[in-house]
Enzyme design. Sequence first.
Site, PDB file in Angstrom:
ATOM      1  N   ARG A  35      18.306 -65.161 -55.350  1.00 27.35           N
ATOM      2  CA  ARG A  35      18.915 -64.357 -54.289  1.00 27.35           C
ATOM      3  C   ARG A  35      18.009 -64.229 -53.061  1.00 27.35           C
ATOM      4  O   ARG A  35      17.996 -63.194 -52.399  1.00 27.35           O
ATOM      5  CB  ARG A  35      19.264 -62.947 -54.792  1.00 27.35           C
ATOM      6  CG  ARG A  35      20.348 -62.916 -55.853  1.00 27.35           C
ATOM      7  CD  ARG A  35      21.718 -62.892 -55.209  1.00 27.35           C
ATOM      8  NE  ARG A  35      22.745 -62.654 -56.214  1.00 27.35           N
ATOM      9  CZ  ARG A  35      23.429 -61.520 -56.312  1.00 27.35           C
ATOM     10  NH1 ARG A  35      23.217 -60.534 -55.481  1.00 27.35           N
ATOM     11  NH2 ARG A  35      24.342 -61.397 -57.246  1.00 27.35           N
ATOM     12  N   ARG A  39      20.709 -59.525 -48.578  1.00 21.59           N
ATOM     13  CA  ARG A  39      20.721 -58.334 -47.731  1.00 21.59           C
ATOM     14  C   ARG A  39      19.370 -57.737 -47.387  1.00 21.59           C
ATOM     15  O   ARG A  39      19.281 -56.896 -46.496  1.00 21.59           O
ATOM     16  CB  ARG A  39      21.617 -57.266 -48.365  1.00 21.59           C
ATOM     17  CG  ARG A  39      23.088 -57.610 -48.212  1.00 21.59           C
ATOM     18  CD  ARG A  39      23.945 -56.747 -49.079  1.00 21.59           C
ATOM     19  NE  ARG A  39      23.590 -56.970 -50.479  1.00 21.59           N
ATOM     20  CZ  ARG A  39      24.269 -56.476 -51.503  1.00 21.59           C
ATOM     21  NH1 ARG A  39      25.315 -55.709 -51.278  1.00 21.59           N
ATOM     22  NH2 ARG A  39      23.904 -56.738 -52.736  1.00 21.59           N
ATOM     23  N   ARG A  48      26.053 -61.903 -41.846  1.00 25.56           N
ATOM     24  CA  ARG A  48      27.053 -61.313 -42.755  1.00 25.56           C
ATOM     25  C   ARG A  48      28.013 -60.441 -41.954  1.00 25.56           C
ATOM     26  O   ARG A  48      29.219 -60.469 -42.178  1.00 25.56           O
ATOM     27  CB  ARG A  48      26.308 -60.513 -43.815  1.00 25.56           C
ATOM     28  CG  ARG A  48      27.130 -59.660 -44.722  1.00 25.56           C
ATOM     29  CD  ARG A  48      27.786 -60.496 -45.813  1.00 25.56           C
ATOM     30  NE  ARG A  48      28.389 -59.621 -46.812  1.00 25.56           N
ATOM     31  CZ  ARG A  48      29.523 -58.958 -46.627  1.00 25.56           C
ATOM     32  NH1 ARG A  48      30.188 -59.071 -45.490  1.00 25.56           N
ATOM     33  NH2 ARG A  48      29.999 -58.188 -47.575  1.00 25.56           N
ATOM     34  N   ASP A  85      28.539 -68.148 -54.482  1.00 23.76           N
ATOM     35  CA  ASP A  85      28.542 -67.163 -55.563  1.00 23.76           C
ATOM     36  C   ASP A  85      29.109 -67.799 -56.828  1.00 23.76           C
ATOM     37  O   ASP A  85      29.933 -68.721 -56.741  1.00 23.76           O
ATOM     38  CB  ASP A  85      29.379 -65.942 -55.176  1.00 23.76           C
ATOM     39  CG  ASP A  85      29.075 -64.770 -56.097  1.00 23.76           C
ATOM     40  OD1 ASP A  85      28.095 -64.058 -55.840  1.00 23.76           O
ATOM     41  OD2 ASP A  85      29.793 -64.588 -57.100  1.00 23.76           O
ATOM     42  N   TYR A 164      33.495 -61.895 -65.890  1.00 25.86           N
ATOM     43  CA  TYR A 164      34.121 -61.325 -64.688  1.00 25.86           C
ATOM     44  C   TYR A 164      35.616 -61.639 -64.638  1.00 25.86           C
ATOM     45  O   TYR A 164      36.418 -60.825 -64.184  1.00 25.86           O
ATOM     46  CB  TYR A 164      33.422 -61.852 -63.432  1.00 25.86           C
ATOM     47  CG  TYR A 164      32.027 -61.286 -63.256  1.00 25.86           C
ATOM     48  CD1 TYR A 164      31.829 -60.055 -62.637  1.00 25.86           C
ATOM     49  CD2 TYR A 164      30.915 -61.959 -63.726  1.00 25.86           C
ATOM     50  CE1 TYR A 164      30.553 -59.521 -62.488  1.00 25.86           C
ATOM     51  CE2 TYR A 164      29.636 -61.437 -63.580  1.00 25.86           C
ATOM     52  CZ  TYR A 164      29.460 -60.217 -62.960  1.00 25.86           C
ATOM     53  OH  TYR A 164      28.203 -59.685 -62.815  1.00 25.86           O
TER      54      TYR A 164
END
Length: 356
Positions: A35, A39, A48, A85, A164
């Site tokens: 990652r 952010r 973003r 992702d 998921y």
Amino acid sequence: MPGMETEMPGMAPVKPLLRALTGEAVWPPPMWLMRQAGRYLPEYRALRAQAGDFITLCTTPEMAAEVTLQPVRRYGMDAAILFSDILMVPWAMGQPLRFAEGEGPVLQPVRDAAAIGALDPSVCAANAAPIMETVRLTREALEAHGSRTALIGFAGSPFTVACYMVEGHGSRDFAAVRGMAYADPALFGRLIRTLVEATTDYLLAQAAAGAEALMLFDSWAGLLSPSQFRRWVIEPTALLVRAIRKTRPEIPIIGFPRLAGPLLAEYAQRTGVQCLGIDTGMDLRWAAGAVQPGQALQGNLDPLALVAGGMALETEARSILGAMRGRPFVFNLGHGIEKVTPPEHVAALVRLVRAG
Ligand SMILES: Cc1c2[nH]c(c1CCC(=O)O)Cc1[nH]c(c(CCC(=O)O)c1C)Cc1[nH]c(c(CCC(=O)O)c1C)Cc1[nH]c(c(C)c1CCC(=O)O)C2
């Protein structure tokens, strides 16, 4: 012979990450961070915001390639990991997906034979064409600068992606999913097979577009009992690795069965991946004894030590370097970088690792 390639006239030197992944004890070790684009970086937050929506960012090749390159520019990492992702595989098979602000991914759950039967693995790679374009653009940009940075493509492992898809969102224990795997293994097996097929095509498309190594994220593998781990993690991963090798025998694969514990040994042996991603809680010296000769390790600094910085970071990083000196190793975190990580702590870590 390891290292030979660097001496052959007219051939580009082999990138440090690829040397380590193929079993060479490169020192100081190549490094990148899970990652690493995200952010905690102001330049990521700016792009973003411009994209508005996370899926738009992942499916707009120029933007996704730019985000992929941000941590490489800032820190000179040895790997760029495709910005995308793991949930883009279900998305590309047509399962409705959105990333809700502050709550993570939300999917329309697939829980019965009709919903699982409606998933078509053969359309995955084609629908993911924008992601392949990101791979192409990123690789082109790296090569244009004669970079030593290798491009990693990735996917989630079938089990973690199924978590998921069935649950419909994140969970601490994915109880509904694990329950379904016991109650209706035929149905769960059908979902896993669909994912093996889709993920094989998806990763081969990334390799064709220019990915130089592939990583399989199995974040929730460690939730399973040993017998279920063998059935839903090791077996499908072994099938996936074999299917990729059939077409691309040379591309290194990194497997990351998070929280596998002692089952790491069996995972390493039966999947035959070139490199094992090691999570934060695992002792690296133990892991080195558990994997096959020549298999590389990658990990496993605690992302919270990176948040803390200072002496804590230095002590933890040095202990990892001390344990791994002399064997094929890729320095990384034990899980994804935290969004509160100060970017200057990452710079300090890079200096420390580069000093060996
Ligand atoms: C389980 C999982 C997911 N995605 C991923 C995993 C496996 C690794 C792990 O366990 O962390 C993998 C992933 N997700 C992302 C990458 C990009 C490449 C990288 O820099 O490593 C990779 C390799 C970007 C992302 N994926 C996501 C973001 C944040 C989205 C944003 O910018 O708002 C990023 C940068 C969103 C995401 N995506 C996922 C969740 C649970 C979330 C929400 C949590 C969060 O927001 O951090 C699913």
